[in-house]
Design a protein around this motif. Structure first.
Motif, PDB file in Angstrom:
ATOM      1  N   ASP A 143       0.811  -1.218   0.000  1.00  0.00           N
ATOM      2  CA  ASP A 143       0.000   0.000   0.000  1.00  0.00           C
ATOM      3  C   ASP A 143       0.848   1.274   0.000  1.00  0.00           C
ATOM      4  OD1 ASP A 143      -2.365  -1.497   0.068  1.00  0.00           O
ATOM      5  OD2 ASP A 143      -2.113  -1.807   2.228  1.00  0.00           O
ATOM      6  N   THR A 173       3.714   4.454  -5.388  1.00  0.00           N
ATOM      7  CA  THR A 173       3.235   5.480  -6.316  1.00  0.00           C
ATOM      8  C   THR A 173       3.652   5.089  -7.724  1.00  0.00           C
ATOM      9  OG1 THR A 173       5.134   6.937  -6.274  1.00  0.00           O
ATOM     10  CG2 THR A 173       3.483   7.317  -4.578  1.00  0.00           C
ATOM     11  N   GLN A 192       2.289  13.732 -13.121  1.00  0.00           N
ATOM     12  CA  GLN A 192       2.180  13.612 -11.659  1.00  0.00           C
ATOM     13  C   GLN A 192       2.126  12.159 -11.221  1.00  0.00           C
ATOM     14  OE1 GLN A 192       2.155  16.012  -9.471  1.00  0.00           O
ATOM     15  NE2 GLN A 192       2.055  17.741 -10.901  1.00  0.00           N
ATOM     16  N   GLY A 214       0.736   9.140  -8.758  1.00  0.00           N
ATOM     17  CA  GLY A 214      -0.484   8.874  -7.992  1.00  0.00           C
ATOM     18  C   GLY A 214      -0.252   7.700  -7.050  1.00  0.00           C
ATOM     19  N   ASP A 215      -1.130   7.574  -6.042  1.00  0.00           N
ATOM     20  CA  ASP A 215      -1.004   6.500  -5.046  1.00  0.00           C
ATOM     21  C   ASP A 215      -1.743   5.239  -5.498  1.00  0.00           C
ATOM     22  OD1 ASP A 215       0.418   8.143  -3.339  1.00  0.00           O
ATOM     23  OD2 ASP A 215      -1.396   8.930  -2.400  1.00  0.00           O
ATOM     24  N   PRO A 272      -5.623   2.182  -8.250  1.00  0.00           N
ATOM     25  CA  PRO A 272      -5.535   3.464  -7.545  1.00  0.00           C
ATOM     26  C   PRO A 272      -6.059   3.344  -6.125  1.00  0.00           C
ATOM     27  CG  PRO A 272      -6.602   3.733  -9.692  1.00  0.00           C
ATOM     28  CD  PRO A 272      -6.439   2.260  -9.469  1.00  0.00           C
ATOM     29  N   SER A 273      -5.351   3.958  -5.174  1.00  0.00           N
ATOM     30  CA  SER A 273      -5.813   3.964  -3.783  1.00  0.00           C
ATOM     31  C   SER A 273      -7.031   4.867  -3.691  1.00  0.00           C
ATOM     32  CB  SER A 273      -4.739   4.522  -2.860  1.00  0.00           C
ATOM     33  OG  SER A 273      -3.578   3.743  -2.977  1.00  0.00           O
ATOM     34  N   PRO A 274      -8.009   4.495  -2.829  1.00  0.00           N
ATOM     35  CA  PRO A 274      -9.147   5.384  -2.657  1.00  0.00           C
ATOM     36  C   PRO A 274      -8.671   6.725  -2.100  1.00  0.00           C
ATOM     37  CG  PRO A 274      -9.375   3.351  -1.347  1.00  0.00           C
ATOM     38  CD  PRO A 274      -8.026   3.312  -1.997  1.00  0.00           C
ATOM     39  N   VAL A 275      -9.296   7.806  -2.554  1.00  0.00           N
ATOM     40  CA  VAL A 275      -8.908   9.129  -2.070  1.00  0.00           C
ATOM     41  C   VAL A 275      -9.535   9.334  -0.698  1.00  0.00           C
ATOM     42  CG1 VAL A 275      -9.029  11.610  -2.523  1.00  0.00           C
ATOM     43  CG2 VAL A 275      -8.832   9.979  -4.425  1.00  0.00           C
ATOM     44  N   SER A 276      -8.681   9.665   0.309  1.00  0.00           N
ATOM     45  CA  SER A 276      -9.247   9.866   1.656  1.00  0.00           C
ATOM     46  C   SER A 276      -9.791  11.292   1.779  1.00  0.00           C
ATOM     47  CB  SER A 276      -8.206   9.578   2.726  1.00  0.00           C
ATOM     48  OG  SER A 276      -6.934   9.795   2.246  1.00  0.00           O
ATOM     49  N   PRO A 277     -10.830  11.446   2.584  1.00  0.00           N
ATOM     50  CA  PRO A 277     -11.405  12.785   2.730  1.00  0.00           C
ATOM     51  C   PRO A 277     -10.430  13.732   3.423  1.00  0.00           C
ATOM     52  CG  PRO A 277     -12.494  11.178   4.170  1.00  0.00           C
ATOM     53  CD  PRO A 277     -11.512  10.422   3.356  1.00  0.00           C
ATOM     54  N   PRO A 278     -10.488  15.029   3.147  1.00  0.00           N
ATOM     55  CA  PRO A 278      -9.534  15.980   3.733  1.00  0.00           C
ATOM     56  C   PRO A 278      -9.706  16.077   5.247  1.00  0.00           C
ATOM     57  CG  PRO A 278     -11.195  17.146   2.411  1.00  0.00           C
ATOM     58  CD  PRO A 278     -11.440  15.697   2.239  1.00  0.00           C
TER      59      PRO A 278
END
Ligand code: F42
Length: 144
Positions: free
Chosen positions: A83, A86, A92, A94-95, A138-144
């Protein structure tokens, strides 16, 4: 940085140009990506150019190492830290998360890999090990 000069140069020039230069394998014209992993034992950041085998935003990572008898070190890095990955395919990075494929899923991505880079088929004939195929999603985008 990799101990191999040509690999080192590929990573440096790719990153410095945001993927506009050094984005193919030598003079083949076949595109590459840059995969960053964490060293399984050292914990150091390791950057590895691999052939670009992409579908729907996921990438197959083929641990071929030119058909050498042993797996490349980056394979162990990805297995140890799946996990912490990149991928840079363009300007750019990405994770991503990575898992090794088996069975029909592996076969499906292996066919895509050989279509993208035909020498993989020759590399498999050169070695008795079964070349690992890992899938990076792609890793799920975590909320800010
Ligand atoms: N290699 C592939 O296997 N598949 C490809 O599709 C591929 C395409 C490609 C395209 C362009 C290019 O420039 C190179 C390409 N390569 C491809 C070669 C690839 O980039 C690697 O150079 C090659 O696969 C060898 O990977 P490696 O990780 O074995 O690299 C060695 C030479 C290396 O750099 N070792 C380092 C070192 O200092 O010796 C790092 C070693 C490392 O990561 N160690 C881990 C740690 O903890 O730091 C320990 C790992 C363990 O064993 O537990």
């Amino acid at each position: 940085p990799s101990p191999s000069q040509w690999v080192r140069d590929q990573v440096r020039n790719y990153e410095a140009s945001g993927g506009r230069e050094a984005n193919t394998l030598l003079d083949t014209g076949i595109p590459v990506i840059i995969v960053t992993s964490m060293g399984a034992r050292s914990g150091k950041v390791r950057k590895t150019p691999l052939m670009r085998v992409e579908k729907d935003g996921c990438y197959a990572l083929v641990a071929s190492q030119g058909g050498a008898p042993s797996h490349p070190r980056w394979y162990y890095n990805l297995r140890s830290h799946p996990d912490l990955v990149t991928i840079q395919d363009g300007p750019q990075p990405g994770d991503f998360s990575v898992r090794e494929l088996e069975g029909s899923e592996r076969e499906h991505w292996w066919q895509l890999a050989v279509a993208a880079f035909p020498p993989y088929a020759e590399y498999q004939k050169k070695t008795t090990r079964r070349i690992p195929v890992l899938l990076a999603s792609p890793s799920p985008v975590s909320p800010p």
